[in-house]
Design an enzyme around this catalytic site. Structure first.
Site, PDB file in Angstrom:
ATOM      1  N   THR A  28       0.863  -1.182   0.000  1.00 30.64           N
ATOM      2  CA  THR A  28       0.000   0.000   0.000  1.00 30.64           C
ATOM      3  C   THR A  28       0.899   1.230   0.000  1.00 30.64           C
ATOM      4  O   THR A  28       2.122   1.130  -0.099  1.00 30.64           O
ATOM      5  CB  THR A  28      -0.919   0.013   1.230  1.00 30.64           C
ATOM      6  OG1 THR A  28      -0.144   0.275   2.410  1.00 30.64           O
ATOM      7  CG2 THR A  28      -1.628  -1.333   1.391  1.00 30.64           C
ATOM      8  N   CYS A  29       0.267   2.408   0.155  1.00 28.97           N
ATOM      9  CA  CYS A  29       1.057   3.638   0.132  1.00 28.97           C
ATOM     10  C   CYS A  29       1.918   3.789   1.376  1.00 28.97           C
ATOM     11  O   CYS A  29       2.843   4.607   1.394  1.00 28.97           O
ATOM     12  CB  CYS A  29       0.148   4.857  -0.013  1.00 28.97           C
ATOM     13  SG  CYS A  29      -1.083   4.998   1.292  1.00 28.97           S
ATOM     14  N   HIS A  51      -0.613  -9.619  13.572  1.00 31.41           N
ATOM     15  CA  HIS A  51      -0.253  -8.417  12.803  1.00 31.41           C
ATOM     16  C   HIS A  51      -1.223  -8.194  11.650  1.00 31.41           C
ATOM     17  O   HIS A  51      -1.738  -7.082  11.476  1.00 31.41           O
ATOM     18  CB  HIS A  51       1.172  -8.544  12.280  1.00 31.41           C
ATOM     19  CG  HIS A  51       1.581  -7.426  11.372  1.00 31.41           C
ATOM     20  ND1 HIS A  51       1.859  -6.150  11.821  1.00 31.41           N
ATOM     21  CD2 HIS A  51       1.723  -7.380  10.019  1.00 31.41           C
ATOM     22  CE1 HIS A  51       2.166  -5.372  10.797  1.00 31.41           C
ATOM     23  NE2 HIS A  51       2.094  -6.098   9.685  1.00 31.41           N
ATOM     24  N   SER A  77      -8.040   3.059  -7.573  1.00 34.33           N
ATOM     25  CA  SER A  77      -8.963   3.000  -6.447  1.00 34.33           C
ATOM     26  C   SER A  77      -8.842   4.214  -5.544  1.00 34.33           C
ATOM     27  O   SER A  77      -9.850   4.793  -5.123  1.00 34.33           O
ATOM     28  CB  SER A  77      -8.709   1.722  -5.644  1.00 34.33           C
ATOM     29  OG  SER A  77      -7.360   1.679  -5.192  1.00 34.33           O
ATOM     30  N   MET A  78      -7.607   4.650  -5.238  1.00 39.53           N
ATOM     31  CA  MET A  78      -7.421   5.803  -4.361  1.00 39.53           C
ATOM     32  C   MET A  78      -7.894   7.088  -5.028  1.00 39.53           C
ATOM     33  O   MET A  78      -8.553   7.921  -4.406  1.00 39.53           O
ATOM     34  CB  MET A  78      -5.945   5.931  -3.975  1.00 39.53           C
ATOM     35  CG  MET A  78      -5.673   7.020  -2.962  1.00 39.53           C
ATOM     36  SD  MET A  78      -6.093   6.559  -1.279  1.00 39.53           S
ATOM     37  CE  MET A  78      -4.676   5.566  -0.839  1.00 39.53           C
TER      38      MET A  78
END
Length: 578
Positions: free
Chosen positions: A49-50, A99, A195-196
């Site tokens: 992810t970012c 996690h 998507s973002m």
């Protein structure tokens, strides 16, 4: 086999390292293929992810697995292993499960409680399934993580603790003003159609912007997103798609820019942004005049105002015949008894003292030495002190406050990793830039809701349940192999009985067979149930080995049962999602 995760995130590494280590889709695919080809791993999945890059694997050796996964991450990220290692974290077995479940619930996100991570986990699982790198363990793990995340959002108020990264970024741009009030009637430019970016476009539309312009390398995706915005609940917003080549022109019209692409280089340079701001300043200059427009200079650093030098008049009323070079006086000091006096040699100081007292000085007089000269020098200092009010000394100039930055005319939100927007835009007047790095700093002080504790309890319960299920599943093939062996023994004894009693009729044969099977089942029932319970407890992995040893089970028989179960599960997954 055991679950292992090696990764780095905004919690372990600075944004500059995350930016360099980011993986493109192609790099993720190659990383997965190399992971399952490596000796310690049989399964692999990448969660990128970012603000995180994590590699999950089912390994047979812990230390070898850590070394191999770390090396693969370094190779495919382009960051050297020696540089990357200090920022890596490792989770094993139950800690690895804990996690991922925490990540799925948004507890490990930059914005606590955000739900977008669920979609990213789903995409990660789909990619691993498509490449056939996810086996039984990772399929179970990621699917259960999705269920745990959904449970956390439905059973608690974790959504109140956080929001999507897009919403949080817009809040940072708005500087305390409600996003709806800040965004109303603004023109927005969204760069990217993934998507973002789609989430950003929809969020801006709901916030009340007047126009959303979408720029993307693939025009069809931009046009589709614009059509969705026009036809959606936010139909009041105007939306249109433009090619990437139109971005410089759109910068001159936009008030808000959100960029999130998969580009490896900068999408918006500081020069391009400065050009857009200059155009906006030109519009304001025509409306407010040059004096107001000067506030929006796009220079990286606006010049500081000149410091006014105060000159104290003497009894003579002017500086005529003053032995000092006034043009060389440092700004921030008065001429009399300050920096101009400090550092002068004795002769010049004597000349200045006499002049300050109203006398005359012969500049051609040579420097004198001796007791008389010292006495005269002391007298000159006393005369200077009587005029200046104190003995001269060196002092630093008073700090000069920088002028306030002008109000921004262009708001930039960079959600890409690596960054899309040049970080130098932070220094441009009239620009406010919020990027992943500034979001990380802001989120560190964000308050957490009380519901976070409830989510943590859910995660702990789910981790215990998942571990028990996995340990129980681990012994199941051994139990099945044991029962298969018992059935084979019964069948062999019945066949031998028929040889001894050839006249046995079918009714008696069936009754004897059923009786022997019941005896075997009753003998095996309590041990197999108990061994499953023991195996489900922490540290119960050794019961399967004990069972195989006690009953002398063929390891290949146990392995064949496992392969049959995995084949059945894989066929079920191919027919449809679980």
């Amino acid at each position: 086999m055991s679950l292992l995760v090696v990764g780095l995130s905004h919690r372990s590494a600075p944004v500059s390292v995350l930016e360099r280590a980011s993986l493109s889709v192609d790099a993720q695919i190659k990383l997965l293929q190399d992971t399952v080809a490596a000796e310690p791993a049989t399964e692999g999945a990448v969660l990128a992810t970012c603000n995180r890059i994590e590699l999950y694997a089912d390994v047979d050796k812990f230390h070898a697995g850590v070394a191999e996964l770390s090396t693969l991450l370094a190779q495919h990220s382009g960051v050297g292993l020696e540089e990357l290692t200090p920022y890596l974290y490792v989770h094993y077995e139950d800690r690895a499960v804990h996690h991922l479940f925490s990540v799925a619930c948004g507890l490990d996100s930059m914005v606590v409680g955000e739900g977008q991570i669920l979609g990213q986990i789903k995409d990660s699982l789909a990619r691993a399934q498509e490449l056939h790198t996810a086996g039984r363990l990772l399929n179970d793990l990621f699917q259960q993580a999705l269920r745990v995340g959904k449970r956390a959002h439905s059973e608690t108020g974790i959504d109140r603790a956080g929001q999507s990264l897009v919403t949080f970024g817009l809040q940072q741009l708005a500087l305390g003003t409600p996003v709806g009030a800040w965004a109303r009637d603004k023109k927005a430019l969204v760069i990217g159609a993934g998507s973002m970016s789609s989430l950003a476009a929809a969020t801006l539309a709901r916030a009340g912007v007047a126009e959303v312009v979408i720029a993307n390398r693939t025009p069809e995706r931009a046009e589709r997103l614009a059509q969705i915005l026009m036809e959606g609940d936010e139909a009041d917003v105007s939306a249109r798609a433009v090619p990437m080549g139109s971005v410089p022109f759109e910068l001159t019209r936009a008030d808000v820019v959100v960029s999130c692409t998969g580009a490896t280089g900068l999408v918006l340079t500081a020069d391009a942004i400065a050009g857009g701001v200059e155009s906006r300043v030109g519009e304001r200059q025509s409306a407010t005049g040059p004096a107001r427009a000067a506030e929006f200079s796009t220079d990286a650093e606006a010049p500081l105002p000149a410091v006014t030098t105060t000159t104290t008049t003497t009894t003579a009323g002017a500086d005529e015949n003053c032995p000092l070079d006034l043009s060389a006086v440092q700004p921030g000091f008065s001429v009399m008894g300050e920096a101009a006096v400090a550092g002068m040699n004795a002769a010049t100081l004597e000349q200045h003292a006499a002049w300050a007292a109203g006398g005359t000085v012969d500049r051609r007089e040579t420097t004198r030495s001796g007791p008389e000269a010292d006495a005269e020098l002391i007298g000159a200092l006393a005369a200077t002190a009587s005029v200046a009010g104190r003995i001269p000394e060196r002092r630093r100039p008073e700090p000069v406050a920088e002028p306030p930055r002008p109000e921004p005319v262009l708001f930039l939100l960079d959600l890409a990793m690596p960054r899309d927007i040049d970080a130098a835009a932070h220094r441009l007047a009239g620009v406010r830039l919020v990027d992943i790095e500034s979001l990380a700093e802001a989120s560190a002080d964000a308050p957490m809701a009380a519901d976070v504790d409830l989510v943590r309890r859910i995660v702990s319960d789910e981790v215990a349940a998942f571990g028990a299920a996995q340990r129980a599943a681990h012994i199941t093939p051994t139990v099945v192999a044991l029962r298969t062996m018992a059935a084979d023994v019964v069948a062999g004894e019945i066949a031998r009985l028929e040889g001894r009693l050839p006249g046995l009729d079918d009714k008696h044969r069936a009754e004897i067979t059923q009786t022997v099977r019941r005896v075997v089942d009753k003998l095996l029932h309590a041990p197999t149930v108990r061994v499953k319970q023991l195996a489900a407890e922490p540290g119960g992995a050794g019961y399967a080995d004990a069972l195989r040893t006690l009953f002398d089970l063929d390891p290949e028989t146990v392995a064949s049962v496992s392969r049959a179960e995995e084949s059945t599960e894989k066929n079920a997954q191919n027919r449809g999602p679980a």
